[in-house]
Structure formats: C-alpha cells, structure tokens
Design a protein around this motif. Sequence first.
Motif, PDB file in Angstrom:
ATOM      1  N   UNK A  76       0.840  -1.198   0.000  1.00 31.64           N
ATOM      2  CA  UNK A  76       0.000   0.000   0.000  1.00 31.64           C
ATOM      3  C   UNK A  76       0.876   1.249   0.000  1.00 31.64           C
ATOM      4  N   UNK A  77       1.939   1.223   0.825  1.00 28.12           N
ATOM      5  CA  UNK A  77       2.870   2.354   0.850  1.00 28.12           C
ATOM      6  C   UNK A  77       3.547   2.535  -0.492  1.00 28.12           C
ATOM      7  N   UNK A  78       3.901   1.436  -1.143  1.00 25.26           N
ATOM      8  CA  UNK A  78       4.545   1.531  -2.455  1.00 25.26           C
ATOM      9  C   UNK A  78       3.610   2.159  -3.495  1.00 25.26           C
ATOM     10  N   UNK A  79       2.323   1.908  -3.369  1.00 24.09           N
ATOM     11  CA  UNK A  79       1.368   2.545  -4.288  1.00 24.09           C
ATOM     12  C   UNK A  79       1.429   4.063  -4.143  1.00 24.09           C
ATOM     13  N   UNK A  80       1.535   4.541  -2.903  1.00 22.48           N
ATOM     14  CA  UNK A  80       1.663   5.981  -2.682  1.00 22.48           C
ATOM     15  C   UNK A  80       2.990   6.500  -3.230  1.00 22.48           C
ATOM     16  N   UNK A  81       4.050   5.707  -3.072  1.00 26.19           N
ATOM     17  CA  UNK A  81       5.350   6.114  -3.630  1.00 26.19           C
ATOM     18  C   UNK A  81       5.228   6.358  -5.125  1.00 26.19           C
ATOM     19  N   UNK A  82       4.632   5.420  -5.836  1.00 26.25           N
ATOM     20  CA  UNK A  82       4.529   5.541  -7.293  1.00 26.25           C
ATOM     21  C   UNK A  82       3.528   6.610  -7.707  1.00 26.25           C
ATOM     22  N   UNK A  83       2.617   6.969  -6.801  1.00 27.09           N
ATOM     23  CA  UNK A  83       1.662   8.027  -7.134  1.00 27.09           C
ATOM     24  C   UNK A  83       2.347   9.380  -7.278  1.00 27.09           C
ATOM     25  N   UNK A  84       3.525   9.531  -6.679  1.00 26.79           N
ATOM     26  CA  UNK A  84       4.226  10.804  -6.761  1.00 26.79           C
ATOM     27  C   UNK A  84       5.314  10.860  -7.806  1.00 26.79           C
ATOM     28  N   UNK A  85       5.474   9.791  -8.567  1.00 27.82           N
ATOM     29  CA  UNK A  85       6.602   9.691  -9.501  1.00 27.82           C
ATOM     30  C   UNK A  85       6.498  10.682 -10.652  1.00 27.82           C
ATOM     31  N   UNK A  86       5.302  10.936 -11.154  1.00 28.41           N
ATOM     32  CA  UNK A  86       5.131  11.841 -12.291  1.00 28.41           C
ATOM     33  C   UNK A  86       4.197  12.983 -11.897  1.00 28.41           C
ATOM     34  N   UNK A  87       4.737  13.984 -11.181  1.00 30.48           N
ATOM     35  CA  UNK A  87       3.893  15.105 -10.751  1.00 30.48           C
ATOM     36  C   UNK A  87       3.536  15.994 -11.929  1.00 30.48           C
ATOM     37  N   UNK A  88       2.487  16.817 -11.799  1.00 27.54           N
ATOM     38  CA  UNK A  88       2.146  17.769 -12.860  1.00 27.54           C
ATOM     39  C   UNK A  88       3.303  18.723 -13.119  1.00 27.54           C
ATOM     40  N   UNK A  89       3.397  19.194 -14.341  1.00 30.27           N
ATOM     41  CA  UNK A  89       4.471  20.132 -14.700  1.00 30.27           C
ATOM     42  C   UNK A  89       4.332  21.407 -13.867  1.00 30.27           C
ATOM     43  N   UNK A  90       5.365  21.760 -13.074  1.00 25.39           N
ATOM     44  CA  UNK A  90       5.254  22.949 -12.229  1.00 25.39           C
ATOM     45  C   UNK A  90       5.508  24.225 -13.015  1.00 25.39           C
ATOM     46  N   UNK A  91       4.988  25.295 -12.515  1.00 26.31           N
ATOM     47  CA  UNK A  91       5.291  26.591 -13.097  1.00 26.31           C
ATOM     48  C   UNK A  91       6.416  27.262 -12.336  1.00 26.31           C
ATOM     49  N   UNK A  92       6.485  28.580 -12.469  1.00 26.53           N
ATOM     50  CA  UNK A  92       7.563  29.311 -11.804  1.00 26.53           C
ATOM     51  C   UNK A  92       7.230  29.540 -10.337  1.00 26.53           C
ATOM     52  N   UNK A  93       8.229  29.352  -9.483  1.00 28.95           N
ATOM     53  CA  UNK A  93       8.111  29.620  -8.057  1.00 28.95           C
ATOM     54  C   UNK A  93       9.242  30.543  -7.633  1.00 28.95           C
ATOM     55  N   UNK A  94       8.986  31.306  -6.589  1.00 26.07           N
ATOM     56  CA  UNK A  94      10.027  32.207  -6.096  1.00 26.07           C
ATOM     57  C   UNK A  94      11.153  31.439  -5.415  1.00 26.07           C
ATOM     58  N   UNK A  95      10.787  30.305  -4.797  1.00 24.24           N
ATOM     59  CA  UNK A  95      11.781  29.493  -4.099  1.00 24.24           C
ATOM     60  C   UNK A  95      11.644  28.030  -4.512  1.00 24.24           C
ATOM     61  N   UNK A  96      12.801  27.359  -4.590  1.00 21.76           N
ATOM     62  CA  UNK A  96      12.845  25.913  -4.797  1.00 21.76           C
ATOM     63  C   UNK A  96      13.691  25.305  -3.687  1.00 21.76           C
ATOM     64  N   UNK A  97      13.199  24.225  -3.096  1.00 21.92           N
ATOM     65  CA  UNK A  97      13.962  23.508  -2.067  1.00 21.92           C
ATOM     66  C   UNK A  97      14.554  22.262  -2.728  1.00 21.92           C
ATOM     67  N   UNK A  98      15.875  22.188  -2.747  1.00 24.90           N
ATOM     68  CA  UNK A  98      16.568  21.027  -3.307  1.00 24.90           C
ATOM     69  C   UNK A  98      16.990  20.153  -2.134  1.00 24.90           C
ATOM     70  N   UNK A  99      16.454  18.949  -2.063  1.00 31.63           N
ATOM     71  CA  UNK A  99      16.708  18.063  -0.933  1.00 31.63           C
ATOM     72  C   UNK A  99      18.029  17.329  -1.110  1.00 31.63           C
ATOM     73  N   UNK A 100      18.825  17.324  -0.050  1.00 29.10           N
ATOM     74  CA  UNK A 100      20.132  16.684  -0.104  1.00 29.10           C
ATOM     75  C   UNK A 100      20.047  15.171  -0.089  1.00 29.10           C
ATOM     76  N   UNK A 101      21.189  14.547  -0.390  1.00 28.35           N
ATOM     77  CA  UNK A 101      21.315  13.098  -0.363  1.00 28.35           C
ATOM     78  C   UNK A 101      22.773  12.800  -0.015  1.00 28.35           C
ATOM     79  N   UNK A 102      23.242  11.585  -0.208  1.00 26.61           N
ATOM     80  CA  UNK A 102      24.585  11.229   0.201  1.00 26.61           C
ATOM     81  C   UNK A 102      25.673  11.862  -0.649  1.00 26.61           C
ATOM     82  N   UNK A 103      26.875  11.919  -0.056  1.00 25.15           N
ATOM     83  CA  UNK A 103      28.074  12.373  -0.759  1.00 25.15           C
ATOM     84  C   UNK A 103      29.116  11.270  -0.747  1.00 25.15           C
TER      85      UNK A 103
END
Length: 247
Positions: A76-103
């Motif tokens: 069930x959780x995986x279904x929610x994961x895949x529900x977010x894989x192809x979000x609608x095309x975003x427009x312009x925003x004043x701010x974008x948050x880029x989430x970090x990952x490993x280095x």
Amino acid sequence: MKIGRKIWIAVGIALIFMSLLIGLTERVFQPGTFVPAAIGGALIFFFAIWKWMLKYKIFKNILLFLFATGMVIYFAAECFVFSGVQPPEPGEHEYAIVLGCGLFGEAPSWLLTERLKTAETYAKQYQNCRLILSGGQGRGELITEAEAMRRYLVRAGISEERLILEEQSHNTYENLRNSNQILDETDGEKVHDCIIISNDFHLYRAKRLAKIIGINTDTLAAPTPVGTVGMFLREGISVVFSWLRYR
C-alpha cells in the motif's frame, strides 16, 4: 515445492545484496535502506522453516498472518510512492527547495547528481527563482551536502546570490522544517509556496511532510539512476515510518 523454495530463498539473498548495493553506492544508511534485506531475510527464514511449520499449524498460521499483513501495508505504501513519480508540470516559483542526499567525500552521489541536474535546468529556465540547498553533513562526508550542492550549481553557472544554504538537517523532515524556518526569516512568517526538487521515488513523502509542516508545494521529479532503482523498495518502508511518526 522444493524448487519453489529454492527460488524464493535465492530471491531473498538477492534482496539482501540489493540493500548492500544501495548503502554502499549511495551512502544512504537509514532504516528504509535495509527494507530489501528485511524482506529477503523474511523470505529466507519463512521458506527455510517451511517443513517445520507444517508440523505446527498454529505457528504457520501466525507467521502467515504477520507476513501477509506486513506485505499488504508495505505494498500500500509503495502505491503511494509511485503516485508521486510523475507530478504535474510545475510553473515558476520564487523558491525551490533542493533536498540533499549522500556524498562520496565531497562529491555528490548518483541520486544527488540527478537532483542537481534537474535544479540547474529549472534555475536556468526561471531566472528569478532562488534555491534553498538543504542537507547537513553525514557520516563519511567531508563537507555538508548543501555546500556540495552550492559548488556544483556555481560551476554550472548559477549565481551564488540565488543560493541559500541550509546545513543542519539529516533527514527529509528536517530538510523541510529548517527550510521553512529560512523562508520565515526571509519572507516573514506565513504559509509559503515553493517547489521541492528530489528524485521521483521521494516526492510523495516529501510533499506529505511539507504539508504537515505548513508549506504549499509543487514537486519536480529528478530521475532515479538505473543502479539505484532499489530505492523504490526502500522508500516504501520510509513512507510507513513517516505515517507513524509525522501526522
């Protein structure tokens, strides 16, 4: 049945190796990283003692119930994961948050590199957007993830004046909470509208946590490299943990 048991045990071993591959290649050692290993271990255990369970029906039924319940919740959780894989095309925003990952030392991991490529494209398309680069320093990392992102984007031609560093967070919730605090300091305390940039498998959980914190968000999906597709398996259990911990 004997051949079937051997196949399932082999699948379990493969899942354990997948967990090791995720951890070693992406330096992502969080509970969800070990989901494939946990599933693999459960399969090995279940089918290794199958003959014994047949002798004791009550134990077989309890284990079958626990295993089936766990799999239902997980899928069930995986279904929610895949529900977010192809979000609608975003427009312009004043701010974008880029989430970090490993280095890898000071270099972005494969997953983070894809996030940065996507952020670079977005920033060049929308010249007025400022980027909040969110990520602290994890185990084995020589600098903060935010600093590694800053270096990458500056080399890519993004003006340093457009980059805001958030260097204290160590998980997705902290990424978004600390970024929201920066937005409060920059724009005043209100409900902020921004875009979250992360890998496709990560977006459902990130958007849900942003909503809990009080940020209105669009999302922009960075692709997941072929060598790290096991992150989709990891993300399912991370979603379950987030359901339990953050409401």
